[in-house]
Design a protein around this motif. Sequence first.
Motif, PDB file in Angstrom:
ATOM      1  N   VAL A   1      -0.209   4.929 -14.648  1.00 43.15           N
ATOM      2  CA  VAL A   1      -0.213   5.938 -13.691  1.00 43.15           C
ATOM      3  C   VAL A   1      -1.412   6.677 -13.704  1.00 43.15           C
ATOM      4  CG1 VAL A   1       0.859   8.354 -13.823  1.00 43.15           C
ATOM      5  CG2 VAL A   1       2.173   6.364 -14.493  1.00 43.15           C
TER       6      VAL A   1
ATOM      7  N   ARG B   1       6.947   5.153  -1.320  1.00 43.26           N
ATOM      8  CA  ARG B   1       6.006   4.634  -0.196  1.00 43.26           C
ATOM      9  C   ARG B   1       6.670   3.919   1.009  1.00 43.26           C
ATOM     10  NH1 ARG B   1       6.031  -0.597   0.043  1.00 43.26           N
ATOM     11  NH2 ARG B   1       4.483  -0.812   1.429  1.00 43.26           N
TER      12      ARG B   1
ATOM     13  N   ALA C   1      -1.435  11.739  -0.018  1.00 43.98           N
ATOM     14  CA  ALA C   1      -1.280  10.259   0.886  1.00 43.98           C
ATOM     15  C   ALA C   1      -1.918  10.385   2.177  1.00 43.98           C
ATOM     16  CB  ALA C   1       0.228  10.018   1.085  1.00 43.98           C
TER      17      ALA C   1
ATOM     18  N   GLU D   1      -1.514  12.069  -7.696  1.00 42.79           N
ATOM     19  CA  GLU D   1      -1.074  11.543  -8.647  1.00 42.79           C
ATOM     20  C   GLU D   1      -0.368  10.079  -8.156  1.00 42.79           C
ATOM     21  OE1 GLU D   1       2.395  13.642 -10.455  1.00 42.79           O
ATOM     22  OE2 GLU D   1       2.267  12.329 -12.225  1.00 42.79           O
ATOM     23  N   GLY D   2      -0.596   9.095  -8.919  1.00 43.37           N
ATOM     24  CA  GLY D   2      -0.343   7.894  -8.284  1.00 43.37           C
ATOM     25  C   GLY D   2      -0.117   6.786  -9.388  1.00 43.37           C
ATOM     26  N   CYS D   3       0.478   5.744  -8.813  1.00 45.26           N
ATOM     27  CA  CYS D   3       0.498   4.522  -9.934  1.00 45.26           C
ATOM     28  C   CYS D   3       0.220   3.332  -9.408  1.00 45.26           C
ATOM     29  CB  CYS D   3       2.064   4.714 -10.282  1.00 45.26           C
ATOM     30  SG  CYS D   3       2.628   3.216 -11.850  1.00 45.26           S
TER      31      CYS D   3
ATOM     32  N   MET E   1       7.780   9.203  -6.861  1.00 37.08           N
ATOM     33  CA  MET E   1       6.895   8.610  -5.837  1.00 37.08           C
ATOM     34  C   MET E   1       7.584   7.638  -4.849  1.00 37.08           C
ATOM     35  SD  MET E   1       3.341   7.847  -8.099  1.00 37.08           S
ATOM     36  CE  MET E   1       2.903   8.822  -9.511  1.00 37.08           C
TER      37      MET E   1
ATOM     38  N   SER F   1       0.794  -1.341   0.298  1.00 40.64           N
ATOM     39  CA  SER F   1       0.018   0.088  -0.057  1.00 40.64           C
ATOM     40  C   SER F   1       0.748   1.282   0.194  1.00 40.64           C
ATOM     41  CB  SER F   1      -0.692  -0.040   1.313  1.00 40.64           C
ATOM     42  OG  SER F   1      -0.966   1.058   2.202  1.00 40.64           O
ATOM     43  N   PRO F   2       0.261   2.229  -0.304  1.00 42.52           N
ATOM     44  CA  PRO F   2       1.101   3.778  -0.264  1.00 42.52           C
ATOM     45  C   PRO F   2       1.245   3.992   1.050  1.00 42.52           C
ATOM     46  CG  PRO F   2      -1.203   3.936  -1.080  1.00 42.52           C
ATOM     47  CD  PRO F   2      -1.018   2.552  -1.152  1.00 42.52           C
ATOM     48  N   VAL F   3       0.355   3.585   1.859  1.00 42.49           N
ATOM     49  CA  VAL F   3       0.374   4.150   3.262  1.00 42.49           C
ATOM     50  C   VAL F   3       1.133   3.391   4.529  1.00 42.49           C
ATOM     51  CG1 VAL F   3      -1.113   4.587   5.208  1.00 42.49           C
ATOM     52  CG2 VAL F   3      -1.948   5.077   2.868  1.00 42.49           C
TER      53      VAL F   3
ATOM     54  N   PRO G   1       7.932  13.594  -4.467  1.00 40.40           N
ATOM     55  CA  PRO G   1       7.069  12.852  -3.677  1.00 40.40           C
ATOM     56  C   PRO G   1       6.413  13.542  -2.570  1.00 40.40           C
ATOM     57  CG  PRO G   1       9.373  12.194  -3.423  1.00 40.40           C
ATOM     58  CD  PRO G   1       9.165  13.186  -4.584  1.00 40.40           C
ATOM     59  N   VAL G   2       6.695  14.688  -2.121  1.00 41.92           N
ATOM     60  CA  VAL G   2       6.339  15.221  -1.008  1.00 41.92           C
ATOM     61  C   VAL G   2       5.546  16.547  -1.228  1.00 41.92           C
ATOM     62  CG1 VAL G   2       7.268  16.809   0.825  1.00 41.92           C
ATOM     63  CG2 VAL G   2       8.579  14.622   0.092  1.00 41.92           C
TER      64      VAL G   2
ATOM     65  N   MET H   1       1.705   3.425  -5.389  1.00 41.51           N
ATOM     66  CA  MET H   1       2.340   4.559  -4.872  1.00 41.51           C
ATOM     67  C   MET H   1       1.681   5.892  -5.185  1.00 41.51           C
ATOM     68  SD  MET H   1       6.427   3.930  -5.552  1.00 41.51           S
ATOM     69  CE  MET H   1       6.943   2.259  -5.813  1.00 41.51           C
ATOM     70  N   VAL H   2       1.428   6.952  -4.270  1.00 40.12           N
ATOM     71  CA  VAL H   2       0.976   8.108  -4.489  1.00 40.12           C
ATOM     72  C   VAL H   2       1.887   9.351  -4.155  1.00 40.12           C
ATOM     73  CG1 VAL H   2      -1.487   7.153  -4.137  1.00 40.12           C
ATOM     74  CG2 VAL H   2      -0.447   8.242  -2.334  1.00 40.12           C
ATOM     75  N   ARG H   3       1.399  10.457  -4.684  1.00 37.23           N
ATOM     76  CA  ARG H   3       2.123  11.634  -4.453  1.00 37.23           C
ATOM     77  C   ARG H   3       0.945  12.823  -4.624  1.00 37.23           C
ATOM     78  NH1 ARG H   3       2.622  15.233  -8.054  1.00 37.23           N
ATOM     79  NH2 ARG H   3       3.916  16.621  -6.863  1.00 37.23           N
ATOM     80  N   PRO H   4       1.213  14.112  -3.843  1.00 30.17           N
ATOM     81  CA  PRO H   4       2.321  14.382  -2.813  1.00 30.17           C
ATOM     82  C   PRO H   4       1.824  13.812  -1.515  1.00 30.17           C
ATOM     83  CG  PRO H   4       0.810  16.268  -3.300  1.00 30.17           C
ATOM     84  CD  PRO H   4       0.207  15.320  -4.290  1.00 30.17           C
ATOM     85  N   MET H   5       2.492  14.235  -0.351  1.00 33.91           N
ATOM     86  CA  MET H   5       2.189  13.776   0.894  1.00 33.91           C
ATOM     87  C   MET H   5       0.757  14.319   1.255  1.00 33.91           C
ATOM     88  SD  MET H   5       5.712  14.031   2.933  1.00 33.91           S
ATOM     89  CE  MET H   5       5.006  13.527   4.435  1.00 33.91           C
TER      90      MET H   5
ATOM     91  N   ARG I   1      -4.616   9.752 -12.036  1.00 33.59           N
ATOM     92  CA  ARG I   1      -4.823  10.769 -11.314  1.00 33.59           C
ATOM     93  C   ARG I   1      -6.063  10.728 -10.774  1.00 33.59           C
ATOM     94  NH1 ARG I   1      -1.130  15.508 -11.898  1.00 33.59           N
ATOM     95  NH2 ARG I   1       0.154  15.289 -13.666  1.00 33.59           N
TER      96      ARG I   1
END
Lengths: 130, 130
Positions: free
Chosen positions: A75, B107, A112, A86-88, B105, A31-33, B32-33, A105-109, A77
């Motif tokens: 990728v 994680r 997330a 934005e993620g993948c 990105m 997970s991205p988290v 990523p931030v 994965m995602v951005r930005p923080m 949005r």
Amino acid sequence: MSAADRFRAAVEAGDFDAGVALLADDVVFRSPVVHKPYQGREVVGALLGAVSQIFEDFRYDRQIGAPGAADHALVFRTRVGDREIEGCDFIHENEDGLIDEFVVMVRPMTGANALADAMRAHFEGSVPTP
Amino acid sequence: MSAADRFRAAVEAGDFDAGVALLADDVVFRSPVVHKPYQGREVVGALLGAVSQIFEDFRYDRQIGAPGAADHALVFRTRVGDREIEGCDFIHENEDGLIDEFVVMVRPMTGANALADAMRAHFEGSVPTP
């Protein structure tokens, strides 16, 4: 047609069950988290189901990968509340054409964090633990 | 040889200047931030230079992309302090073979937080703003 192509088509058709049917029994999800991986179609399906309800205006905007390769990157949005993301989806398929590894994965923080908050709210504080 | 191949080779050779030389003058970098993109070789080079000092045990472990395509994904593993990070450099090249878009990105969130903290410390609290 790669598993990533088929997963993308299922998502774009709004056919959640078809997406979950592409997961191998022992699929691993990172997970991205959270750090620790999740394993198994049931829990991964539940997580993807939650995310599909949380993400708004979701669209894939780029697909990266060679024809016939086991790894593809989708990728995307999307938005959670007023936070743009934005993620993948990184999708790896096994020899049976099923997804045995799914990494997001995602951005930005800020995005997330919004996703993590929304996941806690969705599962009423008890997000499945890996 | 794609710009992503050449960037990866430069990183793996520890040749930071060769990596920066692959950036187009007007390269856009999405971190990523932070949400807002950075633009221009100078600021992007400074950010990549900081990250190259912050990341420990950095290694690319997967490359995704079709031969001849403009987009490639370089999946990496690294560490900031005791936080493990999985991340990806998304590299888009222009018609001159230079990198005109660079998206990163990472994680999980503990890793992203550690990276953000380390960037603030590196720039003594004044990380370049987009």
